[in-house]
Enzyme design. Structure first.
Site, PDB file in Angstrom:
ATOM      1  N   THR A   1       0.431  -1.325  -0.505  1.00 47.93           N
ATOM      2  CA  THR A   1       0.165  -0.145   0.281  1.00 47.93           C
ATOM      3  C   THR A   1       0.648   1.213  -0.075  1.00 47.93           C
ATOM      4  OG1 THR A   1       0.385   0.031   2.642  1.00 47.93           O
ATOM      5  CG2 THR A   1      -2.374  -1.343   1.010  1.00 47.93           C
ATOM      6  N   TYR A   2       0.443   2.937  -0.167  1.00 45.44           N
ATOM      7  CA  TYR A   2       0.703   3.687  -0.433  1.00 45.44           C
ATOM      8  C   TYR A   2       2.052   3.919   1.176  1.00 45.44           C
ATOM      9  CZ  TYR A   2       1.897   8.821  -1.067  1.00 45.44           C
ATOM     10  OH  TYR A   2       2.339   9.703  -1.282  1.00 45.44           O
ATOM     11  N   MET A   3       3.101   4.157   0.612  1.00 49.60           N
ATOM     12  CA  MET A   3       5.007   4.303   1.625  1.00 49.60           C
ATOM     13  C   MET A   3       4.583   5.658   2.711  1.00 49.60           C
ATOM     14  SD  MET A   3       5.383   4.265  -1.465  1.00 49.60           S
ATOM     15  CE  MET A   3       5.835   6.152  -1.956  1.00 49.60           C
TER      16      MET A   3
END
Length: 194
Positions: A54-56
């Site tokens: 997922t978005y980091m």
């Protein structure tokens, strides 16, 4: 006495950078470069590009209900009921302004364990993905249990001024979430001999 160690919260940007620095020796830029690549997609043979995490860039420890169920199902099947808490573990962000729009950093699917896709990843990607994978599973597992011991030895030649020596240590009684992450070396150093 019996003590427990709870699993850590799923990674946010800062904790991922800290873990990658201490466990992998990665600078923040190196961590974020590998994370960006994992997020944007890796070419998986026969499947095409797959976004693995997922978005980091997030300061939220929130996990979607779907991802929690995915983790719980995997843990039950792979490790058994003893490693699955009765209820899902919930983590609160210490940052009151954390955006719940983004989830914590986690694998997008548990269909891609590190062992399955290791040949599709470069060394940095594999090491970082493994760190994220293990932490995500661990955060939904039962605590580790320890048998803690304190040993006090009193002696010396002068009974009015005895020498007192104290040693403390612990032994792992149940591995809990360490089943996913491995027991840290620092925990092994705390063992007392029989």
């Amino acid at each position: 006495k019996r003590t427990t160690t709870r699993p850590g919260a799923p990674y946010i940007t800062s904790t991922l950078q800290q873990a990658a620095a201490s466990r992998l020796g990665f600078a923040a830029l190196r961590t974020m470069r590998a994370a960006q690549q994992l997020y944007e997609g890796i070419e998986i043979p026969g499947e095409g590009p797959v976004g693995l995490i997922t978005y980091m860039r997030t300061d939220s420890t929130h996990l979607s209900g779907e991802s929690v169920e995915m983790a719980r199902s995997y843990i039950k099947k792979r490790y058994g009921d003893a490693y699955l808490p009765e209820k899902a573990n919930v983590y609160r962000s210490s940052n009151k302004d954390a955006q719940e729009a983004h989830e914590a950093i986690r694998p997008t699917s548990l269909d891609y364990p590190p062992s399955r896709i290791k040949n599709a990843l470069n060394a940095d990607q594999l090491r970082l993905y493994t760190l994220i994978w293990e932490r995500f599973l661990a955060c939904q597992m039962t605590p580790a249990q320890w048998d803690a011991t304190a040993l006090t030895i009193t002696g010396g030649s002068d009974p009015k001024r005895p020498c007192v020596f104290r040693a403390t240590g612990r032994r792992l009684a149940f591995d809990g979430f360490y089943k996913a992450t491995g027991v840290p070396a620092s925990a092994e150093e705390q063992n007392l001999p029989d």
